[in-house]
Design a protein around this motif. Sequence first.
Motif, short mmCIF file in Angstrom:
data_model
loop_
_atom_site.label_atom_id
_atom_site.label_comp_id
_atom_site.label_asym_id
_atom_site.label_seq_id
_atom_site.Cartn_x
_atom_site.Cartn_y
_atom_site.Cartn_z
N ILE A 186 0.87 -1.05 -0.02
CA ILE A 186 -0.04 -0.06 -0.12
C ILE A 186 0.91 1.38 -0.05
CG2 ILE A 186 -1.85 1.32 1.05
CD1 ILE A 186 -2.70 -1.55 2.45
N LEU A 187 0.88 2.12 -1.12
CA LEU A 187 1.89 3.30 -1.01
C LEU A 187 0.73 4.14 -0.96
CD1 LEU A 187 3.94 2.58 -4.42
CD2 LEU A 187 4.61 2.36 -1.98
N THR A 188 0.89 5.07 0.00
CA THR A 188 -0.29 6.25 0.43
C THR A 188 0.51 7.74 -0.04
OG1 THR A 188 1.12 6.71 2.72
CG2 THR A 188 -0.73 5.06 2.70
N GLN A 189 -0.39 8.36 -0.02
CA GLN A 189 0.10 9.77 -0.72
C GLN A 189 1.04 10.51 0.17
OE1 GLN A 189 -2.94 12.44 -2.30
NE2 GLN A 189 -3.47 10.76 -3.65
N ASN A 190 0.91 10.19 1.76
CA ASN A 190 1.67 10.91 2.70
C ASN A 190 1.85 10.20 3.95
OD1 ASN A 190 -0.73 11.52 4.16
ND2 ASN A 190 -1.09 13.23 2.74
N THR A 191 2.68 10.59 4.98
CA THR A 191 2.68 9.87 6.13
C THR A 191 1.60 9.66 6.89
OG1 THR A 191 5.24 10.54 6.06
CG2 THR A 191 4.06 9.83 8.22
N ALA A 192 0.81 10.97 7.06
CA ALA A 192 -0.59 10.82 7.63
C ALA A 192 -1.46 9.57 7.11
CB ALA A 192 -1.23 12.10 7.50
N MET A 193 -1.61 9.52 6.13
CA MET A 193 -2.53 8.53 5.47
C MET A 193 -1.96 7.20 5.53
SD MET A 193 -5.30 7.65 3.91
CE MET A 193 -5.92 9.68 4.10
N ALA A 194 -0.75 7.02 5.84
CA ALA A 194 -0.16 5.73 6.18
C ALA A 194 -0.57 5.41 7.58
CB ALA A 194 1.58 5.86 6.29
N GLY A 195 -0.65 6.43 8.35
CA GLY A 195 -1.00 5.95 9.76
C GLY A 195 -2.67 5.45 9.77
N THR A 196 -3.60 6.27 8.93
CA THR A 196 -4.86 6.33 8.63
C THR A 196 -4.95 4.59 8.22
OG1 THR A 196 -5.20 8.21 8.25
CG2 THR A 196 -6.89 6.64 7.66
N MET A 197 -4.17 4.34 7.28
CA MET A 197 -4.43 2.53 6.67
C MET A 197 -3.93 1.95 7.93
SD MET A 197 -5.52 2.66 3.81
CE MET A 197 -5.93 3.91 2.52
N LYS A 198 -3.02 2.17 8.70
CA LYS A 198 -2.79 1.24 9.70
C LYS A 198 -4.18 1.22 10.67
CE LYS A 198 0.67 0.11 13.29
NZ LYS A 198 1.86 0.62 13.78
N ASP A 199 -4.58 2.24 11.10
CA ASP A 199 -5.80 2.14 11.89
C ASP A 199 -6.85 1.48 11.44
OD1 ASP A 199 -4.35 3.93 13.61
OD2 ASP A 199 -5.10 5.84 13.15
N LEU A 200 -6.96 1.44 10.11
CA LEU A 200 -8.08 0.76 9.53
C LEU A 200 -7.75 -0.80 9.33
CD1 LEU A 200 -9.06 3.58 6.57
CD2 LEU A 200 -10.31 3.11 8.63
N GLY A 201 -6.70 -0.98 9.60
CA GLY A 201 -6.54 -2.62 9.82
C GLY A 201 -5.68 -3.16 8.75
N ALA A 202 -5.05 -2.12 7.91
CA ALA A 202 -3.93 -2.96 6.82
C ALA A 202 -2.85 -3.28 7.64
CB ALA A 202 -3.71 -1.65 5.97
N PRO A 203 -2.10 -4.26 7.21
CA PRO A 203 -1.17 -4.93 7.88
C PRO A 203 0.13 -3.87 7.59
CG PRO A 203 -2.03 -6.59 6.38
CD PRO A 203 -2.66 -5.12 6.05
N SER A 204 0.80 -3.48 8.64
CA SER A 204 1.75 -2.36 9.00
C SER A 204 2.98 -2.59 8.26
CB SER A 204 2.02 -2.17 10.39
OG SER A 204 2.49 -3.32 11.04
N ASP A 205 3.30 -3.76 7.96
CA ASP A 205 4.45 -4.29 7.30
C ASP A 205 4.52 -4.01 5.68
OD1 ASP A 205 2.61 -6.48 7.15
OD2 ASP A 205 4.52 -7.67 6.96
N ARG A 206 3.30 -3.61 5.21
CA ARG A 206 2.89 -3.46 3.81
C ARG A 206 2.76 -2.16 3.37
NH1 ARG A 206 -1.74 -8.27 3.06
NH2 ARG A 206 -0.73 -9.90 4.83
N ILE A 207 2.41 -1.22 4.40
CA ILE A 207 2.40 -0.08 4.13
C ILE A 207 3.62 0.89 3.97
CG2 ILE A 207 1.18 2.34 5.07
CD1 ILE A 207 -0.46 0.43 6.91
N ARG A 208 3.86 1.79 2.86
CA ARG A 208 4.95 2.57 2.67
C ARG A 208 4.44 4.10 2.13
NH1 ARG A 208 6.18 -1.98 3.61
NH2 ARG A 208 7.68 -3.28 2.65
N PRO A 209 4.68 4.83 3.12
CA PRO A 209 4.43 6.43 2.80
C PRO A 209 5.26 6.55 1.50
CG PRO A 209 5.29 6.12 5.01
CD PRO A 209 5.51 4.73 4.35
N GLY A 210 4.18 7.39 0.65
CA GLY A 210 4.72 7.82 -0.48
C GLY A 210 4.52 9.11 -1.09
N VAL A 211 4.15 9.23 -2.24
CA VAL A 211 3.98 10.61 -2.69
C VAL A 211 2.70 10.75 -3.72
CG1 VAL A 211 6.35 11.33 -2.60
CG2 VAL A 211 5.34 10.43 -4.84
#
Length: 427
Positions: A186-211
Amino acid sequence: MARPLLYSAWVAASIALVPFFARREIAKLRTAGVSVERAQEKLGYPTAERSRGGPLIWFHGASVGESLSVLALIRRMGEILPRAQFLMTSVTATSAKLVGNRLPSRTIHQFAPLDAPGATKRFLRHWRPDAALFVESELWPQLLRRTHEGGARMALINARLSKGSVSQWKKFPSVSKYMLDVFDIILTQNTAMAGTMKDLGAPSDRIRPGVNLKSMSDPLPVDTSTLTTMRDALANRPVWVASSTHPGEEETVLEAHKALLKTQPDLRLILAPRHPERGTQVADLIDRSGLTHSQRSTGGAPGPQVYLADTLGELGTWYALTDIVFLGGSLRPIGGHNPFEVAQAGAFALSGTHVTNFAETFDEMQVAGAARLVADTADLTTQIGNLLSNDQDRAMACKAAKAYSASKEDQLDQIAQQLITALELSP
């Protein structure tokens, strides 16, 4: 992972409701001029063949902006993976038209199927994607789960959810976790959205803050014949562009232009509303403002004070005519539009302050000297007036825009490589 009861209820409801949604969606496409055959893609019936060559990589973006944002990424991945074939799906007739005119090599466009068992099964049975990349927030439950169950590696890219969407998903944590678990990255648009995805249940090891991928999209196309014709008609007059304006914003733009004409009587404005079908409405506004105008859709040339560019897919040509672009959707809480496209054209971007959809991009561009936010009519008038009256400042602003655009090339390479690795794609 156990199937949530709410997901099962959605599957059952979609079976009952698919006749209604099918009629509605197909009617919308037909009204927009889409053929009967292509409209049937909504039910999962393909109108193109799947290549028997290399892997099929499927990108899905619902809207025009989402679809266009990944074309540069498809092109870059295609360079790295010379055997790969690409499928691009979107939802609207407008997105199909604009994307269809700009498809990279080895890429096919289809309309996305409805999120119902029959349509999704037919779609996936024909296309059999090896990898599937979903853009921003287009999370249809059955399409995601059935793609995952078919064995495709999956990515959510440019991930972004509105506050309202986040609130809704948090009410159903088992469903959000069930949905987000399908993604290998999961590539997010920013660091804040990366945290949101984690809060919604996405596996944290698959999340990458992106652009924001829209900050590194392909340049808008320029029609060189039209460009030459317009330059001849403008006859070296100074010109500024107000693009993607929404209702309630044209009044501000026109007031600013009237004020600028007092000191720059030869100045011309190219006004390109976000929705060209509003052309007649915007023309009436121009008439009431007391300004003279001509209209692109009726064959007019940009001689009068305002040129109403009420056509689709020509922004790249208008940007090539100017050093200064005001981006609409920003004087009201709409979220703003893509300033990177302006920078790619070598122009300086002005925008209102409501730019939540591109907050990070505007922050970077302001620091780089490639963009500026304005608060109201007076501020817009002042900023444009200053740029028009100072050739050196205007040239420096345009140079900064070009430099910012060039700086994004390396980031696109990094994202392409990251996805290729996570989705286990090989040259």
